[in-house]
Design a protein around this motif. Structure first.
Motif, PDB file in Angstrom:
ATOM      1  N   ARG A  30       0.813  -1.214   0.000  1.00  0.00           N
ATOM      2  CA  ARG A  30       0.000   0.000   0.000  1.00  0.00           C
ATOM      3  C   ARG A  30       0.860   1.283   0.000  1.00  0.00           C
ATOM      4  O   ARG A  30       0.461   2.302   0.546  1.00  0.00           O
ATOM      5  N   SER A  31       2.014   1.187  -0.624  1.00  0.00           N
ATOM      6  CA  SER A  31       2.905   2.349  -0.692  1.00  0.00           C
ATOM      7  C   SER A  31       2.324   3.443  -1.578  1.00  0.00           C
ATOM      8  O   SER A  31       1.557   3.180  -2.500  1.00  0.00           O
ATOM      9  N   ARG A  32       2.711   4.651  -1.258  1.00  0.00           N
ATOM     10  CA  ARG A  32       2.435   5.805  -2.110  1.00  0.00           C
ATOM     11  C   ARG A  32       3.744   6.094  -2.848  1.00  0.00           C
ATOM     12  O   ARG A  32       4.755   6.400  -2.219  1.00  0.00           O
ATOM     13  N   ILE A  33       3.704   5.964  -4.173  1.00  0.00           N
ATOM     14  CA  ILE A  33       4.898   6.090  -4.999  1.00  0.00           C
ATOM     15  C   ILE A  33       4.839   7.395  -5.763  1.00  0.00           C
ATOM     16  O   ILE A  33       3.819   7.711  -6.378  1.00  0.00           O
ATOM     17  N   LEU A  34       5.934   8.149  -5.747  1.00  0.00           N
ATOM     18  CA  LEU A  34       6.048   9.368  -6.526  1.00  0.00           C
ATOM     19  C   LEU A  34       7.042   9.113  -7.647  1.00  0.00           C
ATOM     20  O   LEU A  34       8.203   8.797  -7.402  1.00  0.00           O
ATOM     21  N   ASP A  35       6.580   9.221  -8.877  1.00  0.00           N
ATOM     22  CA  ASP A  35       7.408   9.030 -10.070  1.00  0.00           C
ATOM     23  C   ASP A  35       7.741  10.414 -10.615  1.00  0.00           C
ATOM     24  O   ASP A  35       6.920  11.047 -11.273  1.00  0.00           O
ATOM     25  N   ILE A  36       8.958  10.891 -10.312  1.00  0.00           N
ATOM     26  CA  ILE A  36       9.363  12.235 -10.723  1.00  0.00           C
ATOM     27  C   ILE A  36       9.875  12.187 -12.158  1.00  0.00           C
ATOM     28  O   ILE A  36      10.758  11.394 -12.476  1.00  0.00           O
ATOM     29  N   GLY A  37       9.314  13.031 -13.005  1.00  0.00           N
ATOM     30  CA  GLY A  37       9.724  13.059 -14.409  1.00  0.00           C
ATOM     31  C   GLY A  37       9.193  11.872 -15.179  1.00  0.00           C
ATOM     32  O   GLY A  37       9.802  11.432 -16.153  1.00  0.00           O
ATOM     33  N   GLY A  38       8.041  11.376 -14.772  1.00  0.00           N
ATOM     34  CA  GLY A  38       7.480  10.147 -15.341  1.00  0.00           C
ATOM     35  C   GLY A  38       6.790  10.301 -16.680  1.00  0.00           C
ATOM     36  O   GLY A  38       6.185   9.348 -17.171  1.00  0.00           O
ATOM     37  N   THR A  57       1.840   8.463  -8.157  1.00  0.00           N
ATOM     38  CA  THR A  57       1.655   9.849  -8.580  1.00  0.00           C
ATOM     39  C   THR A  57       2.833  10.212  -9.467  1.00  0.00           C
ATOM     40  O   THR A  57       3.982  10.034  -9.080  1.00  0.00           O
ATOM     41  N   VAL A  58       2.534  10.701 -10.655  1.00  0.00           N
ATOM     42  CA  VAL A  58       3.561  11.111 -11.607  1.00  0.00           C
ATOM     43  C   VAL A  58       3.642  12.631 -11.597  1.00  0.00           C
ATOM     44  O   VAL A  58       2.620  13.306 -11.730  1.00  0.00           O
ATOM     45  N   VAL A  59       4.857  13.147 -11.436  1.00  0.00           N
ATOM     46  CA  VAL A  59       5.092  14.586 -11.526  1.00  0.00           C
ATOM     47  C   VAL A  59       5.907  14.819 -12.783  1.00  0.00           C
ATOM     48  O   VAL A  59       6.986  14.250 -12.941  1.00  0.00           O
ATOM     49  N   THR A  79      -2.092   9.004 -10.702  1.00  0.00           N
ATOM     50  CA  THR A  79      -2.491  10.395 -10.873  1.00  0.00           C
ATOM     51  C   THR A  79      -1.304  11.209 -11.374  1.00  0.00           C
ATOM     52  O   THR A  79      -0.159  10.778 -11.254  1.00  0.00           O
ATOM     53  N   PHE A  80      -1.601  12.359 -11.930  1.00  0.00           N
ATOM     54  CA  PHE A  80      -0.577  13.195 -12.547  1.00  0.00           C
ATOM     55  C   PHE A  80      -0.645  14.612 -12.004  1.00  0.00           C
ATOM     56  O   PHE A  80      -1.735  15.161 -11.839  1.00  0.00           O
ATOM     57  N   LEU A  81       0.534  15.175 -11.743  1.00  0.00           N
ATOM     58  CA  LEU A  81       0.660  16.553 -11.275  1.00  0.00           C
ATOM     59  C   LEU A  81       1.709  17.265 -12.124  1.00  0.00           C
ATOM     60  O   LEU A  81       2.677  16.648 -12.568  1.00  0.00           O
ATOM     61  N   ASP A  82       1.527  18.562 -12.319  1.00  0.00           N
ATOM     62  CA  ASP A  82       2.533  19.364 -13.007  1.00  0.00           C
ATOM     63  C   ASP A  82       3.693  19.635 -12.064  1.00  0.00           C
ATOM     64  O   ASP A  82       3.489  19.941 -10.891  1.00  0.00           O
ATOM     65  N   GLY A  83       4.908  19.556 -12.593  1.00  0.00           N
ATOM     66  CA  GLY A  83       6.075  19.892 -11.799  1.00  0.00           C
ATOM     67  C   GLY A  83       7.329  19.278 -12.366  1.00  0.00           C
ATOM     68  O   GLY A  83       7.282  18.482 -13.304  1.00  0.00           O
ATOM     69  N   LYS A  84       8.465  19.679 -11.793  1.00  0.00           N
ATOM     70  CA  LYS A  84       9.750  19.091 -12.164  1.00  0.00           C
ATOM     71  C   LYS A  84      10.760  19.406 -11.076  1.00  0.00           C
ATOM     72  O   LYS A  84      10.568  20.311 -10.263  1.00  0.00           O
TER      73      LYS A  84
END
Length: 170
Positions: A30-38, A57-59, A79-84
């Motif tokens: 049940r991890s929350r994963i952040l994929d930076i630059g995905g 979550t993809v940023v 899910t997707f978020l704007d950012g870098k």
């Protein structure tokens, strides 16, 4: 979106190989994963298959493409978020159990490695302005990642996934 799908089809074998290597890693349930630059979510969709009880979550600077793709395939756990990097504004602090950087660091213009080393040894090089600038940029990235990760969080850096090799630093 169509261009992203075309790229994904072209890179399918490499994506699958990278996903197989990621599958060898154990992450908490049940991890929350952040994929930076995905990007458009190619690897994020694979991660959802590997770790099916997790949320990814993809940023990325082009999150709209990923949002459209996720909607078309009915994927509601990505899910997707704007950012870098290094700015990860708007992302919850201490929220993610796993942070993934896939082919990000090598593509950041801020981290441009020197074209040659004029210094004869490592110790001398690290006293140069170039080395200090690079260290400062890496520090900003580390601070951003630390900001979004839980205290027991993990970082996975997947920097190369070519036909010849897959390099994962976890």
């Amino acid at each position: 979106l169509e261009l992203a799908k075309l790229w994904s089809r072209n890179e399918f074998g490499r994506l699958r190989s990278a996903a197989e290597k990621l599958a060898e890693l154990s992450i908490p349930s049940r991890s929350r994963i952040l994929d930076i630059g995905g990007g458009a979510g190619d690897l994020a969709f694979w991660m959802r298959k590997i770790w099916d009880d997790c949320h990814v979550t993809v940023v990325d600077a082009y999150s709209n493409i990923g949002m459209e793709w996720a909607e078309k395939i009915g994927e509601n756990h990505v899910t997707f978020l704007d950012g870098k990097l290094p700015e990860l504004e708007g992302i919850k602090s201490n929220h993610f159990n796993v942070v993934v950087l896939s082919r990000v660091l090598g593509n950041m213009s801020e981290l441009g490695l020197p074209s040659s080393m004029e210094s004869p040894d490592r110790e001398t090089y690290f006293t140069t302005q170039e080395a200090k600038r690079l260290s400062n940029e890496l520090g900003k990235i580390a601070d951003s990642i630390k900001w979004v990760m839980t205290e027991t969080g993990r970082v996975i850096i997947l920097e190369s996934w070519s036909d010849d090799r897959i390099f994962i630093l976890g």
